[in-house]
Design a protein around this motif. Structure first.
Motif, PDB file in Angstrom:
ATOM      1  N   ALA A  24       0.724  -1.332  -0.163  1.00 12.22           N
ATOM      2  CA  ALA A  24       0.050  -0.063   0.268  1.00 12.22           C
ATOM      3  C   ALA A  24       0.817   2.116   0.302  1.00 12.22           C
ATOM      4  N   GLN A  25       1.983   1.201   0.352  1.00 16.25           N
ATOM      5  CA  GLN A  25       2.597   2.064   0.868  1.00 16.25           C
ATOM      6  C   GLN A  25       4.179   2.815  -0.931  1.00 16.25           C
ATOM      7  N   GLN A  26       3.987   2.507  -1.810  1.00 17.33           N
ATOM      8  CA  GLN A  26       5.022   1.545  -3.034  1.00 17.33           C
ATOM      9  C   GLN A  26       4.694   2.635  -3.879  1.00 17.33           C
ATOM     10  N   ALA A  27       4.902   3.448  -4.490  1.00 10.16           N
ATOM     11  CA  ALA A  27       4.320   4.139  -4.748  1.00 10.16           C
ATOM     12  C   ALA A  27       3.965   3.958  -6.516  1.00 10.16           C
ATOM     13  N   PRO A  28       2.657   4.518  -6.744  1.00 10.76           N
ATOM     14  CA  PRO A  28       1.637   3.973  -8.244  1.00 10.76           C
ATOM     15  C   PRO A  28       2.695   4.048  -9.397  1.00 10.76           C
ATOM     16  N   GLN A  29       2.432   2.644 -10.323  1.00  9.15           N
ATOM     17  CA  GLN A  29       3.325   2.904 -11.113  1.00  9.15           C
ATOM     18  C   GLN A  29       2.389   3.632 -12.567  1.00  9.15           C
ATOM     19  N   THR A  30       3.430   3.902 -13.199  1.00  8.18           N
ATOM     20  CA  THR A  30       3.022   4.851 -15.039  1.00  8.18           C
ATOM     21  C   THR A  30       2.097   3.260 -15.326  1.00  8.18           C
ATOM     22  N   PRO A  31       1.406   3.392 -16.147  1.00  3.36           N
ATOM     23  CA  PRO A  31       1.040   1.963 -17.264  1.00  3.36           C
ATOM     24  C   PRO A  31       1.917   2.360 -18.508  1.00  3.36           C
ATOM     25  N   SER A  32       2.190   1.478 -18.790  1.00  5.66           N
ATOM     26  CA  SER A  32       2.955   1.312 -19.957  1.00  5.66           C
ATOM     27  C   SER A  32       2.512   1.716 -21.463  1.00  5.66           C
ATOM     28  N   PRO A  33       2.950   2.675 -22.026  1.00  4.38           N
ATOM     29  CA  PRO A  33       2.575   2.877 -23.682  1.00  4.38           C
ATOM     30  C   PRO A  33       1.862   2.111 -24.409  1.00  4.38           C
ATOM     31  N   GLN A  34       0.993   1.846 -24.761  1.00  2.00           N
ATOM     32  CA  GLN A  34       0.386   0.892 -26.057  1.00  2.00           C
ATOM     33  C   GLN A  34      -0.183   1.681 -27.158  1.00  2.00           C
ATOM     34  N   ALA A  35       0.044   0.840 -27.740  1.00  2.29           N
ATOM     35  CA  ALA A  35      -0.512   1.181 -29.254  1.00  2.29           C
ATOM     36  C   ALA A  35      -1.992   1.487 -29.299  1.00  2.29           C
ATOM     37  N   PRO A  36      -1.627   2.237 -30.368  1.00  2.00           N
ATOM     38  CA  PRO A  36      -3.358   3.252 -30.604  1.00  2.00           C
ATOM     39  C   PRO A  36      -4.452   2.054 -30.944  1.00  2.00           C
ATOM     40  N   HIS A  37      -5.406   2.315 -30.430  1.00  2.00           N
ATOM     41  CA  HIS A  37      -6.695   1.672 -31.416  1.00  2.00           C
ATOM     42  C   HIS A  37      -6.834   1.518 -32.674  1.00  2.00           C
ATOM     43  N   TRP A  38      -7.310  -0.075 -33.684  1.00  2.00           N
ATOM     44  CA  TRP A  38      -7.328   0.632 -34.746  1.00  2.00           C
ATOM     45  C   TRP A  38      -9.013  -0.026 -34.515  1.00  2.00           C
ATOM     46  N   HIS A  39     -10.118   0.588 -35.672  1.00  2.00           N
ATOM     47  CA  HIS A  39     -11.245   0.733 -35.630  1.00  2.00           C
ATOM     48  C   HIS A  39     -11.636   0.781 -36.918  1.00  2.00           C
ATOM     49  N   TRP A  40     -11.318  -0.215 -37.991  1.00  2.00           N
ATOM     50  CA  TRP A  40     -12.014  -0.100 -39.139  1.00  2.00           C
ATOM     51  C   TRP A  40     -13.557  -0.843 -38.939  1.00  2.00           C
ATOM     52  N   PRO A  41     -13.927   0.535 -40.153  1.00  2.00           N
ATOM     53  CA  PRO A  41     -15.649  -0.113 -40.040  1.00  2.00           C
ATOM     54  C   PRO A  41     -16.013  -0.876 -41.236  1.00  2.00           C
ATOM     55  N   GLY A  42     -16.915  -1.700 -40.596  1.00  2.00           N
ATOM     56  CA  GLY A  42     -17.315  -3.098 -41.890  1.00  2.00           C
ATOM     57  C   GLY A  42     -16.405  -4.700 -40.996  1.00  2.00           C
ATOM     58  N   HIS A  43     -16.652  -5.748 -41.310  1.00  2.00           N
ATOM     59  CA  HIS A  43     -16.458  -7.093 -41.292  1.00  2.00           C
ATOM     60  C   HIS A  43     -15.249  -6.977 -40.886  1.00  2.00           C
ATOM     61  N   TRP A  44     -14.096  -6.566 -41.536  1.00  2.00           N
ATOM     62  CA  TRP A  44     -12.559  -7.098 -41.227  1.00  2.00           C
ATOM     63  C   TRP A  44     -11.960  -5.872 -41.007  1.00  2.00           C
ATOM     64  N   HIS A  45     -11.692  -6.298 -39.229  1.00  2.00           N
ATOM     65  CA  HIS A  45     -10.671  -4.985 -38.549  1.00  2.00           C
ATOM     66  C   HIS A  45      -9.551  -5.619 -38.224  1.00  2.00           C
ATOM     67  N   GLY A  46      -8.466  -4.768 -38.372  1.00  2.00           N
ATOM     68  CA  GLY A  46      -6.885  -4.500 -38.443  1.00  2.00           C
ATOM     69  C   GLY A  46      -6.317  -3.926 -40.007  1.00  2.00           C
ATOM     70  N   PRO A  47      -5.410  -3.479 -39.399  1.00  2.00           N
ATOM     71  CA  PRO A  47      -5.086  -2.914 -40.499  1.00  2.00           C
ATOM     72  C   PRO A  47      -3.848  -4.558 -41.047  1.00  2.00           C
ATOM     73  N   GLN A  48      -3.666  -5.225 -40.762  1.00  2.00           N
ATOM     74  CA  GLN A  48      -2.835  -6.738 -41.267  1.00  2.00           C
ATOM     75  C   GLN A  48      -4.308  -7.152 -43.025  1.00  2.00           C
ATOM     76  N   LEU A  49      -5.207  -6.581 -43.084  1.00  2.00           N
ATOM     77  CA  LEU A  49      -5.979  -7.282 -44.104  1.00  2.00           C
ATOM     78  C   LEU A  49      -6.328  -5.877 -45.137  1.00  2.00           C
ATOM     79  N   TRP A  50      -5.394  -4.433 -45.156  1.00  2.00           N
ATOM     80  CA  TRP A  50      -5.373  -3.363 -46.657  1.00  2.00           C
ATOM     81  C   TRP A  50      -5.301  -4.975 -47.688  1.00  2.00           C
ATOM     82  N   TRP A  51      -4.325  -5.257 -48.021  1.00  2.00           N
ATOM     83  CA  TRP A  51      -4.364  -5.734 -48.700  1.00  2.00           C
ATOM     84  C   TRP A  51      -5.543  -6.380 -49.804  1.00  2.00           C
TER      85      TRP A  51
END
Length: 119
Positions: A24-51
């Motif tokens: 309880a006395q420990q300093a709070p840890q900062t959250p690690s940076p995360q990649a932005p959340h990708w939201h593609w409209p439609g049925h396919w989600h994610g940038p890996q299916l662009w082709w």
């Protein structure tokens, strides 16, 4: 005797509670940076299916061209039909056909054939 029991219970309680108090006395840890959340409209989600979309366009274009060539050129639906524009017959072949059909007589046939061959 109660004094010994209470002393032992207090020591046990301190030993159990001490790790929780340290956390309880420990300093709070900062959250690690995360990649932005990708939201593609439609049925396919994610940038890996662009082709997929360009690939489908190429496949449909090739199929369209193949179908057009098959139906237009091989089936005779257009001016490029095999046999529709035959090379013109030679003059001797035309003369032979006319003589066979009886359109010209033998003297006229021989005269025209000699004229064709002499030219």
């Amino acid at each position: 005797m109660w004094q010994k029991i209470s002393t032992v219970l207090i020591l046990v309680a301190v030993q159990v509670i001490e790790p929780f108090m340290a956390m309880a006395q420990q300093a709070p840890q900062t959250p690690s940076p995360q990649a932005p959340h990708w939201h593609w409209p439609g049925h396919w989600h994610g940038p890996q299916l662009w082709w997929i979309c360009p690939l489908m366009m190429i496949v449909f274009f090739v199929l369209f061209i193949a179908a057009m060539r098959y139906f237009r050129f091989d089936r005779g639906w257009g001016p490029m039909h095999r046999g529709h524009y035959r090379p013109s017959s030679t003059a001797i072949e035309v003369l032979d056909e006319r003589f066979a059909r009886g359109e010209i007589d033998e003297d006229e046939y021989k005269a025209k054939k000699a004229a064709i061959l002499s030219a």
